[in-house]
Motif scaffolding. Structure first.
Motif, PDB file in Angstrom:
ATOM      1  N   ARG A  14      53.791 129.515  34.324  1.00  0.00           N
ATOM      2  CA  ARG A  14      54.272 128.037  35.076  1.00  0.00           C
ATOM      3  C   ARG A  14      55.758 127.873  34.379  1.00  0.00           C
ATOM      4  NH1 ARG A  14      50.614 125.792  30.883  1.00  0.00           N
ATOM      5  NH2 ARG A  14      51.704 125.255  29.231  1.00  0.00           N
ATOM      6  N   ALA A  35      50.082 135.843  30.645  1.00  0.00           N
ATOM      7  CA  ALA A  35      49.847 134.269  30.256  1.00  0.00           C
ATOM      8  C   ALA A  35      48.430 134.311  29.787  1.00  0.00           C
ATOM      9  CB  ALA A  35      49.849 133.249  31.110  1.00  0.00           C
ATOM     10  N   ALA A  60      49.372 135.075  20.584  1.00  0.00           N
ATOM     11  CA  ALA A  60      48.933 134.762  19.254  1.00  0.00           C
ATOM     12  C   ALA A  60      47.758 135.695  18.706  1.00  0.00           C
ATOM     13  CB  ALA A  60      48.610 133.273  19.071  1.00  0.00           C
ATOM     14  N   THR A 110      52.862 131.438  17.645  1.00  0.00           N
ATOM     15  CA  THR A 110      52.943 131.586  19.154  1.00  0.00           C
ATOM     16  C   THR A 110      54.580 131.749  19.543  1.00  0.00           C
ATOM     17  OG1 THR A 110      51.393 129.749  19.470  1.00  0.00           O
ATOM     18  CG2 THR A 110      52.863 130.399  21.351  1.00  0.00           C
ATOM     19  N   TYR A 155      58.642 123.268  15.576  1.00  0.00           N
ATOM     20  CA  TYR A 155      59.346 123.956  16.740  1.00  0.00           C
ATOM     21  C   TYR A 155      60.734 124.311  16.385  1.00  0.00           C
ATOM     22  CZ  TYR A 155      61.090 124.251  21.445  1.00  0.00           C
ATOM     23  OH  TYR A 155      61.561 125.028  22.545  1.00  0.00           O
ATOM     24  N   LYS A 159      61.878 128.249  16.265  1.00  0.00           N
ATOM     25  CA  LYS A 159      63.167 128.699  17.061  1.00  0.00           C
ATOM     26  C   LYS A 159      64.185 129.202  16.119  1.00  0.00           C
ATOM     27  CE  LYS A 159      61.223 127.866  21.114  1.00  0.00           C
ATOM     28  NZ  LYS A 159      61.022 129.115  22.000  1.00  0.00           N
ATOM     29  N   GLY A 186      68.349 124.971  27.595  1.00  0.00           N
ATOM     30  CA  GLY A 186      68.896 123.575  27.725  1.00  0.00           C
ATOM     31  C   GLY A 186      67.460 122.851  28.074  1.00  0.00           C
TER      32      GLY A 186
HETATM   33  N1  NAP Z   1      61.423 122.843  28.670  1.00  0.00           N
HETATM   34  C1  NAP Z   1      62.233 122.720  28.081  1.00  0.00           C
HETATM   35  O1  NAP Z   1      63.166 121.737  28.025  1.00  0.00           O
HETATM   36  C2  NAP Z   1      62.695 123.988  26.998  1.00  0.00           C
HETATM   37  C3  NAP Z   1      63.861 123.666  26.407  1.00  0.00           C
HETATM   38  C4  NAP Z   1      64.132 124.740  25.316  1.00  0.00           C
HETATM   39  C5  NAP Z   1      63.387 125.621  25.144  1.00  0.00           C
HETATM   40  N2  NAP Z   1      62.376 125.902  26.188  1.00  0.00           N
HETATM   41  C6  NAP Z   1      61.484 127.270  25.782  1.00  0.00           C
HETATM   42  O2  NAP Z   1      61.195 127.785  27.127  1.00  0.00           O
HETATM   43  C7  NAP Z   1      60.121 128.494  26.988  1.00  0.00           C
HETATM   44  C8  NAP Z   1      59.468 127.987  28.307  1.00  0.00           C
HETATM   45  O3  NAP Z   1      59.040 126.618  28.128  1.00  0.00           O
HETATM   46  P1  NAP Z   1      58.460 125.741  29.439  1.00  0.00           P
HETATM   47  O4  NAP Z   1      59.149 124.610  29.384  1.00  0.00           O
HETATM   48  O5  NAP Z   1      58.415 126.720  30.607  1.00  0.00           O
HETATM   49  O6  NAP Z   1      56.846 125.640  28.775  1.00  0.00           O
HETATM   50  P2  NAP Z   1      55.500 125.447  29.642  1.00  0.00           P
HETATM   51  O7  NAP Z   1      55.894 124.823  30.910  1.00  0.00           O
HETATM   52  O8  NAP Z   1      54.839 124.567  28.524  1.00  0.00           O
HETATM   53  O9  NAP Z   1      55.134 126.887  29.699  1.00  0.00           O
HETATM   54  C9  NAP Z   1      54.707 127.513  28.518  1.00  0.00           C
HETATM   55  C10 NAP Z   1      54.251 128.911  28.987  1.00  0.00           C
HETATM   56  O10 NAP Z   1      53.715 129.477  27.768  1.00  0.00           O
HETATM   57  C11 NAP Z   1      52.410 129.986  27.803  1.00  0.00           C
HETATM   58  N3  NAP Z   1      51.955 130.250  26.672  1.00  0.00           N
HETATM   59  C12 NAP Z   1      51.822 129.247  25.693  1.00  0.00           C
HETATM   60  N4  NAP Z   1      51.103 129.930  24.746  1.00  0.00           N
HETATM   61  C13 NAP Z   1      50.972 131.134  25.042  1.00  0.00           C
HETATM   62  C14 NAP Z   1      50.332 132.347  24.303  1.00  0.00           C
HETATM   63  N5  NAP Z   1      49.803 132.057  23.010  1.00  0.00           N
HETATM   64  N6  NAP Z   1      49.962 133.410  24.788  1.00  0.00           N
HETATM   65  C15 NAP Z   1      50.729 133.546  25.994  1.00  0.00           C
HETATM   66  N7  NAP Z   1      51.373 132.515  26.990  1.00  0.00           N
HETATM   67  C16 NAP Z   1      51.364 131.433  26.186  1.00  0.00           C
HETATM   68  C17 NAP Z   1      51.849 129.113  29.000  1.00  0.00           C
HETATM   69  O11 NAP Z   1      50.840 129.692  29.804  1.00  0.00           O
HETATM   70  P3  NAP Z   1      49.312 129.851  29.393  1.00  0.00           P
HETATM   71  O12 NAP Z   1      48.968 128.339  28.726  1.00  0.00           O
HETATM   72  O13 NAP Z   1      48.595 130.315  30.435  1.00  0.00           O
HETATM   73  O14 NAP Z   1      49.084 130.818  28.173  1.00  0.00           O
HETATM   74  C18 NAP Z   1      52.869 128.769  29.847  1.00  0.00           C
HETATM   75  O15 NAP Z   1      53.161 129.869  30.820  1.00  0.00           O
HETATM   76  C19 NAP Z   1      59.490 128.035  25.610  1.00  0.00           C
HETATM   77  O16 NAP Z   1      59.650 129.260  24.802  1.00  0.00           O
HETATM   78  C20 NAP Z   1      60.228 127.004  25.367  1.00  0.00           C
HETATM   79  O17 NAP Z   1      59.972 126.770  23.668  1.00  0.00           O
HETATM   80  C21 NAP Z   1      62.065 125.137  26.714  1.00  0.00           C
END
Ligand code: NAP
Length: 233
Positions: A14, A35, A60, A110, A155, A159, A186
């Motif tokens: 996702r 995932a 993890a 994670t 968090y 990072k 972002g």
């Molecule tokens: N959204 C933002 O504003 C933002 C900003 C800065 C950085 N980021 C970074 O961008 C990345 C993606 O974020 P997102 O916003 O797309 O988050 P998200 O919508 O919550 O998606 C997180 C994804 O990580 C997977 N995941 C979580 N724990 C996992 C594990 N132990 N093993 C394998 N997969 C795992 C989830 O799938 P399952 O639950 O099915 O495993 C999901 O596909 C992250 O690293 C986040 O820190 C996001």
């Protein structure tokens, strides 16, 4: 004949990971959409067509990482690109003092140790092939340059440490053909970022995909980028 590159995207089920997978397929790569929720990964893969394959992976879990990477190499023959995108943000309004250590453990497992184990599993294979692109999806919240007091200490530390790992791996791998960079997407509209976030998944995925597809002979490594521009650590 031109090789078809193979990418493994963690957290591809996702949000940003699903969009990175989509853009990589658009760039002509085969993509392993990885995932924990393999049904969701399967849905994403099906929407992307024959070039995408779902992969069960919990970053993890050491056993899961080993099994997933072995399966990926057996099934696809190679891994050229690793996008360490899977991540959690669990500690919300907490402060460093009084932090919930269960959340801290899960966050570090994670967001830091998971990407580290993934790199450990794929790098020997990439080095043997003389080619690899590793992209660690980080956050502006992990930049030491802007690090002040505030919320989400687990968090932010995870990072910041992922950024340090990016530099260490990049330095270790100079001259091998494996490039390692970090991309900050972002604030993005996903389950993690929420509906009020200013940027789309398309915008957030652009820089990781750019770093994942740096052409052969490119020597960009050990950098942190936002919208394809360098960002202070
Ligand atoms: N959204 C933002 O504003 C933002 C900003 C800065 C950085 N980021 C970074 O961008 C990345 C993606 O974020 P997102 O916003 O797309 O988050 P998200 O919508 O919550 O998606 C997180 C994804 O990580 C997977 N995941 C979580 N724990 C996992 C594990 N132990 N093993 C394998 N997969 C795992 C989830 O799938 P399952 O639950 O099915 O495993 C999901 O596909 C992250 O690293 C986040 O820190 C996001």
């Amino acid at each position: 004949m031109t090789k078809i590159r193979v990418a493994l995207v963690t957290g591809g089920s996702r949000g940003l990971g699903a969009e990175i997978s989509r853009q990589l397929v658009q760039e002509g790569l085969r993509v392993l959409v990885a995932a924990r929720n393999v049904d969701r990964a399967d849905e994403v893969s099906r929407s992307l067509g024959a070039q995408a394959v779902p992969l069960s992976l919990d970053v993890a879990s050491p056993d899961s990482v080993t099994a997933a990477v072995e399966y990926a190499i057996t099934r696809m023959g190679r891994i050229d690109v690793l996008i360490n995108n899977a991540g959690v943000a669990l500690d919300g309004a907490q402060r460093a003092i009084g932090v919930d250590y269960r959340l801290l453990d899960t966050t570090l497992l994670t967001n830091l140790i998971g990407p580290w184990r993934m790199a450990d599993a794929v790098v020997p294979h990439m080095v043997r092939n003389g080619y690899g692109r590793i992209v660690n999806v980080t956050s502006n919240l992990g930049s030491l340059a802007g690090m002040t007091q505030g919320q989400e200490p687990a968090y932010r530390v995870s990072k910041a440490a992922l950024n340090a790992l990016t530099r260490i791996l990049a330095a270790d791998l100079v001259g091998t053909g494996v490039l390692v960079n970090a991309a900050s997407p972002g604030w993005i509209r996903t389950a993690m970022g929420g509906a009020k976030a200013r940027r789309s998944v398309e915008q957030g995925a652009d820089t990781p995909v750019w770093l994942a597809t740096l052409s052969e002979g490119n020597e960009t490594t050990g950098g942190l980028f936002y919208d394809r521009e360098p960002l202070p650590w």
